[in-house]
Each structure stands twice: as C-alpha cells, then as structure tokens.
Design a protein around this motif. Structure first.
Motif, PDB file in Angstrom:
ATOM      1  N   VAL A   1       1.147  -0.780  -0.096  1.00  0.00           N
ATOM      2  CA  VAL A   1       0.105   0.088   0.073  1.00  0.00           C
ATOM      3  C   VAL A   1       0.791   1.086  -0.109  1.00  0.00           C
ATOM      4  N   TYR A   2       0.899   1.915  -1.003  1.00  0.00           N
ATOM      5  CA  TYR A   2       1.771   3.705  -0.946  1.00  0.00           C
ATOM      6  C   TYR A   2       0.627   4.705  -0.538  1.00  0.00           C
TER       7      TYR A   2
ATOM      8  N   GLU B   1      11.640   4.892   2.462  1.00  0.00           N
ATOM      9  CA  GLU B   1      11.389   3.215   2.164  1.00  0.00           C
ATOM     10  C   GLU B   1      10.673   2.904   1.224  1.00  0.00           C
ATOM     11  N   GLU B   2       9.897   3.678   0.075  1.00  0.00           N
ATOM     12  CA  GLU B   2       9.919   3.667  -1.560  1.00  0.00           C
ATOM     13  C   GLU B   2      10.900   2.724  -2.142  1.00  0.00           C
ATOM     14  N   HIS B   3      11.839   3.659  -1.427  1.00  0.00           N
ATOM     15  CA  HIS B   3      13.002   2.052  -2.424  1.00  0.00           C
ATOM     16  C   HIS B   3      13.817   1.334  -1.943  1.00  0.00           C
TER      17      HIS B   3
ATOM     18  N   HIS C   1      -0.189  11.810  11.690  1.00  0.00           N
ATOM     19  CA  HIS C   1       0.165  10.665  10.186  1.00  0.00           C
ATOM     20  C   HIS C   1      -0.434  10.300   9.416  1.00  0.00           C
ATOM     21  N   ILE C   2       0.002  10.593   8.439  1.00  0.00           N
ATOM     22  CA  ILE C   2      -0.588   9.878   6.763  1.00  0.00           C
ATOM     23  C   ILE C   2      -1.056   8.447   6.853  1.00  0.00           C
ATOM     24  N   LYS C   3       0.204   7.888   7.540  1.00  0.00           N
ATOM     25  CA  LYS C   3       0.170   6.463   7.866  1.00  0.00           C
ATOM     26  C   LYS C   3      -1.220   5.759   8.355  1.00  0.00           C
TER      27      LYS C   3
ATOM     28  N   ALA D   1       4.255   1.885   2.365  1.00  0.00           N
ATOM     29  CA  ALA D   1       5.139   2.461   1.873  1.00  0.00           C
ATOM     30  C   ALA D   1       5.076   3.991   1.734  1.00  0.00           C
ATOM     31  N   ILE D   2       5.952   4.773   1.904  1.00  0.00           N
ATOM     32  CA  ILE D   2       5.359   6.313   2.078  1.00  0.00           C
ATOM     33  C   ILE D   2       5.918   6.617   0.258  1.00  0.00           C
ATOM     34  N   ARG D   3       5.551   7.285  -0.418  1.00  0.00           N
ATOM     35  CA  ARG D   3       6.036   7.159  -1.944  1.00  0.00           C
ATOM     36  C   ARG D   3       7.122   8.806  -1.576  1.00  0.00           C
TER      37      ARG D   3
END
Lengths: 553, 260
Positions: free
Chosen positions: A279-280, A475-477, A349-351, A469-471
């Motif tokens: 989930v991005y 985390e995305e890497h 926090h957006i997550k 993971a946050i774009r």
C-alpha cells in the motif's frame, strides 16, 4: 559381542514373591494377573524402529513432514538434532512427538525444556493437551530435582542458584527453542548449554544460519562436538572463502546428518496462501517538507543518524521527535530546534489514517500491526482508540505473564494487537489472519519471522498482509528495490540466508545502511541498492539446483 | 493376548474390582466406582479425608468411558491407548498385580493332586541406539523341573481360582523358589547368548565413532576442556552402550493337575 553388552537382571522380584508367600499376603486373582500381562504386552515396544507415539495420539492430525522428521531424528540421528523447519511448519509438534516417543519407550524420564519466557505457558499447554506429556512451568521456590519435565526460560535457568542445581542433574532430554540465540560460543547462554548433562537434545530454530557459517558450527557442537571438525579447522576451511562449492556440498551433507529442515515448498502446508499487498501512501505537503528538510541537513546530522531520523519520520512524528530531542543541545542547536518545532506542528501521520481505513475495510476480523518503534506503538494505540478501535500492545520486554495476558485479551476482547519488533518472536497467533506491516524491517528474515506468527501450522484461512510504504521516501526505495524486485515475499525468502552467505554479506541490514551512508545523493543510493538486489536475484536464479541448501528432504 | 478390545478390557477390569456398570452400549461404558476405586482413579484425597473426618460415608463418582471415537460428543472421557486415564489404569494394574497363587478349579469327587509351577512373565529390553522389548512367559514344574514357554497362553483356557477345590490337595515343591527362578534366568541367558546382536554391534560402532570425533574436537589440554570432554564421553556412552535388562512383570505359583 556378548562381552560388550551389559546385562541387568531383576533381583527384587523373587525375594518379594518369597516374602508375600511367607506372610500369606496379597495374591492377585487370575483376571487381574492376566490383565496386567496383557497391558504390558500392549504397551511394550516390540520393534527398534517406527513411531509408537502415533497410536497414543489418535486425536492429533500430524502432517507427513512432521512424522518423517520425528522418525528421522530418532532413527538416524539418534535423538540429537537441529529442527530447522521454516517458521510455522510445526517444530513444536515435531519436538513433542519425539519426546513422546522416547517417553513411551521408557528412554526419557527427566527432561528440561528451555524456551523464551513468553512461550513457557504455551509450551506447557501444548505438551499437556496435545501430547499428554505432564510438563510443568518452573515456578519460584520449585525444586528442579522434583519435577520430571520442567519448562523454563534460559534466562531463569542460567541464574544462580538454579544454574548449580540444574547442572547437577543428569537429564535424559534437553530441548532448546529459538536456538539461534546460541550462535555465539562466547556467550553465557552458550556456555551454560554446553555444560548441561544430557542424553538426547533438540535445538529448534527457523534460522540456523543467520549471518556466518560459524554459527552453525556452534550449534552442531552442542549436539555432536567434532562432527564439523574443531573450531580452528572449521574456521580455516570455511571461515573466509565460502564460495568453494565443492567443500560446501560436503559441508551440507555433514549438516544434513544433524539437521532437519522443511520448507513451505516441500510440505503440504501450501494450502493456506499469503495474500500480500503493498500500500503506497503519499505524505501530506507538510510532512514531505519535514522529510526533505531532514534529508538535506548535512551539517547538523551525520549521514549515519540521518537515515534513522528519515525512517522514523516515515513511521510517526513521535518516534522522530523523541530521538531528535536527544541531540537538541549539540552544535547545530538552532537548526534542530526549528525542525522540532515543525514536527510539533504536524497534523496526524498520514500512515495512521491509512491504518484506520484498512482496519475499517477489514471489518470485524482480528488484525496485528507491527512497527519498529515504541513511540509509534503508543501513538497508534491512542489513535486507534480515538477511532473506536480496541487494541492491546505487545513488546519483547513484557514479562511472561503479561505476554500471556495480552495475547488472551487480543484473542477474546481486542480487535488489534500492536507489536514492536522485539515482540515478534514468541507469540503464535493462528487465530488472526490479517497483518499490517506499518514499517518494514530492512532484514527480510525478520519480516519472515513476523509473518510466521500468523501463517503457521494451525492457520485455517488465507493470510492477508499489507505492507505500508510512503512514496518518495527511503521506504519506497527499500520496498521497490529490495522487496519487490527480488520477489522476496513469495520466493526468495527461504533461501536468503544461503544467498547472503554465498555473497559474503554477513548482515544485510548494515549493508543497506552503508549504502545510504556512503552515497552522496539519493540517486546514487538507489543505484547501489538496485545493484544489491540484482546480485541477490542473480544468485538466487543461478544457485545450485535443488531448492534446499541445508537440511534433509 | 494383547488388548484388542479396549471396551471389553475395561469392563473386565472394573468387574474384577467389583464396580457396577449401569450402561455399556456401542463403545460407551458407564461405571459406578466403589470407594476403593474412586480413591485409586479420581485423585481427590482431600475429599475422602474430609468426608471421613466428619463421619460420613462419601459418594464415589460415576465414570463414563468412551472407546468408540464416533461417540466422542457424548458427555464422558474418550479413552484410548494414549489417554492419561488408560495409563493410570495400566499403571494401577502393573503395580498391584505382581504376585499370585492360584489353583486349577476342579469339579471332582476323587482325590486329585495339584502340582506346583513357578510362572514368570519377564520383559527383556534391548537398548542400544534404539530400544525394543520382548515379553517371555515361562513356567517351571517345581517337582520334576519341566519347563514350558508361552505359559500364559497355556493357562488361558483353564479355570483358575484363589482357593483350592474340594478333594484336591497340593504336592510340595522339590525345587525351591529361588533356585527355580535361577533356572528360568539361565534359560533366558542362553536364549540371549544365541542371538546375533547386530543392534549391539551397530551401537558400539557408533559409540566408537562419536568418541573419536569428540577427541578430535578438543585440541587444548586445559583441565576445563578435559572435564568437558569427560562429561561428553559419559553422555555418549550412556546413550549408545548396549544393555539388556530383565524385568519380571509378574509371576507366582500355580497349582495345576498332572496334565493340565
């Protein structure tokens, strides 16, 4: 031949009979006398081989690999072995079956079972209910000599005065769960285990080699000293150059003689599936600004610690805030204080919002959330509560009783369990089939341990795993370049140990940290990370045929 | 003679202990325990202590034992070879039914002599890398020294009781109990000596190999290392050293007719 066989005769019986007759004492009726004979005829073991325990446990449905494992350990390994099945395939079941067989055959009376503190009660329950093995957890002021089968944590057992009492006892059977913790021969735990007097011995671990080959040498040396040579000769042969395949094949064969390893692929455990979804999420504008600011701070933060803060801000404001607070008073005081002020201003926090959304969609099912940070754990608990979702925390540091209590609360009352990494080992939660990885560990083996908590023997539903993971962040890497690229979730994970050993990478987590530390730009780090996963993927695709590197088929 | 019908076995056991069985149908057996059997099986010494102390009779429990797995939902205990209840009953049998003196039942009006036999049921355990057991039933005629194997099977069809029948009388043994037992033992000794014992050979080889390996492992010669090695050699020896054990399960004197 006869000379080397010791013969022990029964001297007591005829004297007893004589006494009974003189006193004209208690005589059995024919019915009862004959029944005692029948009972003996029925319970004795007429063959050297085979598992009698199966007749004794008609209420348990054993899987084929579990029965094979028990047979192999008893018949060809003579009762000393490493049980190294992948997480969730039922090592406990295998160990219980082996112990039961030895007890039925009268070969084990006194046994010591050393498991993580959080698992003591669970082991007791399983052995008693499933195997009718009267095992008792060790309690304060309880004499070690008294009980026949005692379960304890190694930390309790190795402390004085327990240590001295235990070392005096000649055990028929020793079992050590989570034995990978014994990989270092210089530790107190290792030294304690070597000092135990034992006949049969089982070491249970899902990850027999985590980093270096010498770890397996140390485990094997508990069971069969000399089997892999001595310390110096082993180091000389395998310590530096592990790529000598010829030697490796020989080593594998040796290891197979003392280790059973089943993987999901070679067992019939495939029937419940893993449904994995990434989930991005996008940071809000404010959050992204803070992230970028940390990323661009070259003066105030060392590259090494910068990665930590970046990972933390991806997890929660609280996690990042608390660790920055600690360095508030160093040279770059102003810069950090302004950063702290900005973090304070951040909304939720957006997550965390995403987690609420996910849980609401999942409905009434139980969910376990894993996070790497305690601050995040607390924050999430509060935040879930704000949205009417009940949750309980779980940490490695909890005492045994508290862990059991939390697990029970989760099973019976709360919808969500929020665990930190250290709590990952040592709880089995087959009744739950949803997992949210709030942040991803950089060592994929730890992710496997997490998933193993729910995707294990006894799980009846498919398990759903959400990785957040946050774009446009670190985390995305990691997600894209490590996990997704090498298809880690589905395929490689079982072999990762072997691949890393072959590549001479002792610790993947620090390998990744180094990549970020030594790169001057994100672009450079991405390229390096990409290279790392390419080589892992390549090694996996081209590794020696046969899916198992170690262990028996 | 091994137990094949567990339901029948349990029925016999409780009957022999004077317990009534109000229900026995389709593998479900209800037993009304006596006080004695309640004390043996129900593990509630405090109850009995208390009830006797206040001068009351006490109420033995009822037990429902289910041997038919299809009836497991019924209120009761599912009993099978691994269940603690059967283990308890079997242990109770093994502990209490060790010695006997029995007479062949005769329905006669003529004077009939009964001859003494020493009967022993002996378990032989062979333990090397693995373990197996063998149960041997031997009878020895304590007058003429004749010996019979499979003695329990031979006794099975005969009516045996704890008292002597009318018109019967016993012949005194010529062979003493202890020397009789020694004769039985030497028959077993002989039997064992004539086996090939490849299992023992196998165990000794493994033992030697493991000790060699162990010696290779320890390179230092500190006292600590030597001590550790000594400990491990003991463990391995204990684990692999071949050993044969005789254990008399039960036995006694049987008075039987000349050609029973």
């Amino acid at each position: 031949m006869m000379k080397s066989i010791q013969i022990v005769k029964d001297t007591a019986f005829i004297d007893q009979l004589h006494t009974v007759m003189e006193k004209n004492g208690q005589y059995s009726s024919w019915d009862l006398f004959s029944m005692a004979y029948q009972a003996e005829l029925t319970t004795m073991t007429p063959e050297f081989n085979g598992l009698r325990a199966l007749e004794y446990l008609p209420h348990v449905d054993f899987l084929e690999h579990q029965v094979n494992c028990a047979e192999q350990v008893i018949e060809t390994m003579n009762g000393r072995a490493i049980l190294a099945d992948e997480v969730g395939l039922g090592k406990t079941i295998e160990a219980g079956l082996i112990l039961k067989e030895y007890m039925i055959r009268g070969l084990v009376k006194k046994a010591l079972i050393l498991v993580p503190a959080s698992l003591v009660n669970q082991w007791a329950k399983e052995l008693n209910e499933k195997f009718y093995i009267p095992a008792v957890p060790h309690r304060k002021n309880y004499a070690w000599e008294q009980g026949d089968i005692i379960i304890s944590s190694i930390d309790t057992a190795k402390r004085s005065p327990h240590r001295e009492n235990i070392l005096d006892i000649e055990y028929d059977f020793i079992l050590i769960d989570e034995a990978h913790k014994l990989k270092n021969h210089k530790t107190k735990n290792y030294e304690f285990v070597r000092a135990l007097k034992k006949k049969y011995c089982l070491l249970l671990t899902a990850t027999p080699v985590q980093n270096r080959l010498i770890e397996i040498f140390n485990l094997v040396s508990i069971l069969k000293p000399g089997h892999l040579g001595n310390y110096d000769s082993f180091l000389e042969q395998y310590g530096k150059d592990r790529k000598k395949i010829k030697q490796d094949i020989y080593l594998k064969q040796l290891i197979q003689k003392v280790m059973v390893r089943n993987t999901r692929q070679n067992t019939d455990m495939n029937n419940t599936k893993r449904r994995i979804e990434t989930v991005y999420i996008d940071f809000t504008k404010e959050e992204q600004e803070v992230y970028n600011e940390i990323d661009s701070m070259t003066e105030a933060l060392s590259t090494f610690s910068k990665i930590t803060y970046l990972r933390e801000i991806c997890s929660s404001r609280e996690a990042c805030y608390l660790s920055l607070k600690k360095i508030e008073n160093n040279e770059a005081k102003e810069e950090i204080q302004s950063l702290l002020a900005k973090i304070e201003q951040l909304p939720h926090h957006i997550k965390a919002d995403k987690v609420i959304e996910l849980i609401k969609n999942i409905g009434d099912e139980k969910v376990i959330i894993f996070t790497e940070y305690r601050a995040t754990q607390l924050y999430l608990q509060w935040y879930l509560q704000q949205h009417g979702i009940s949750s309980v925390p779980f940490r490695g540091g909890f005492k045994r009783g508290k862990k059991d209590w939390m697990k029970q609360l989760f099973e019976n009352h709360a919808q969500v369990l929020i665990a930190t990494e250290a709590g990952g080992e040592g709880i089995n939660l087959q009744f739950c089939s949803y997992m949210i990885n709030y942040d991803l560990p950089w060592n994929p083996m730890r992710l496997e341990q997490r998933i193993g908590r729910i995707h294990r023997y006894g799980q009846e539903k498919d398990v759903h795993i959400y990785n957040l993971a946050i774009r446009n962040t670190i985390e995305e890497h990691i997600m894209k370049l490590l996990y997704e690229k090498i298809n880690l979730f589905e395929q490689v994970i079982g072999h990762l140990d072997d691949i890393l050993a072959e590549l001479n990478i002792p610790d993947i987590e620090s390998e990744i940290k180094n990549i970020f530390n030594e790169s001057s730009s994100t672009g450079e780090a991405k390229i390096k990370l990409n290279n790392l996963s390419s080589i892992i993927k390549y090694t996996n695709d081209h590794s020696v045929s046969g899916e198992q590197q170690y262990g028996h088929n | 003679m091994a137990i094949t019908n567990l339901n029948m076995f349990l029925q016999d056991y409780f009957k022999a202990h004077h317990c009534k069985t109000p229900l026995n149908k389709e593998g479900v057996l209800s037993v009304q325990l006596t006080e004695e059997m309640d004390r043996v099986l129900m593990n509630r010494p405090f109850y009995w202590h208390y009830i006797k102390k206040i001068g009351q009779q006490g109420e033995p429990k009822q037990l429902t034992l289910i041997t038919n797995p299809d009836k497991r939902e019924i209120n009761g205990e599912w009993i099978h070879f691994g269940s603690p209840r059967l283990q308890q009953i079997i242990n109770h049998l093994k502990q209490n039914e060790k010695h006997t003196r029995l007479f062949q039942q005769m329905n006669t009006s003529q004077n009939t002599p009964l001859y003494p036999w020493l009967v022993t049921n002996i378990k032989i355990s062979y333990k090397g890398k693995q373990k197996k057991d063998e149960l041997i039933s031997i009878g020895l005629h304590l007058v003429n020294g004749a010996m019979k194997l499979e003695m329990m099977n031979l006794l099975e069809p005969i009516q045996l009781q704890t008292t002597i029948s009318d018109y019967c009388y016993t012949i005194s043994p010529i062979i003493k109990l202890k020397s009789g037992f020694r004769r039985i033992e030497s028959v077993i000794d002989n039997y064992i000596e004539n086996q090939s014992h490849s299992w023992a050979e196998d165990s000794i080889n493994t033992l030697d190999n493991e000790i060699q390996m162990l010696k290779h492992f320890y390179v230092g010669d500190t006292d600590e290392e030597k001590e550790q090695m000594e400990k491990e050699i003991n463990e391995i020896t204990e684990r692999f050293e071949p050993r044969i054990t005789y254990e008399v399960i039960n036995g006694g004197i049987f008075y039987l007719t000349r050609d029973f």
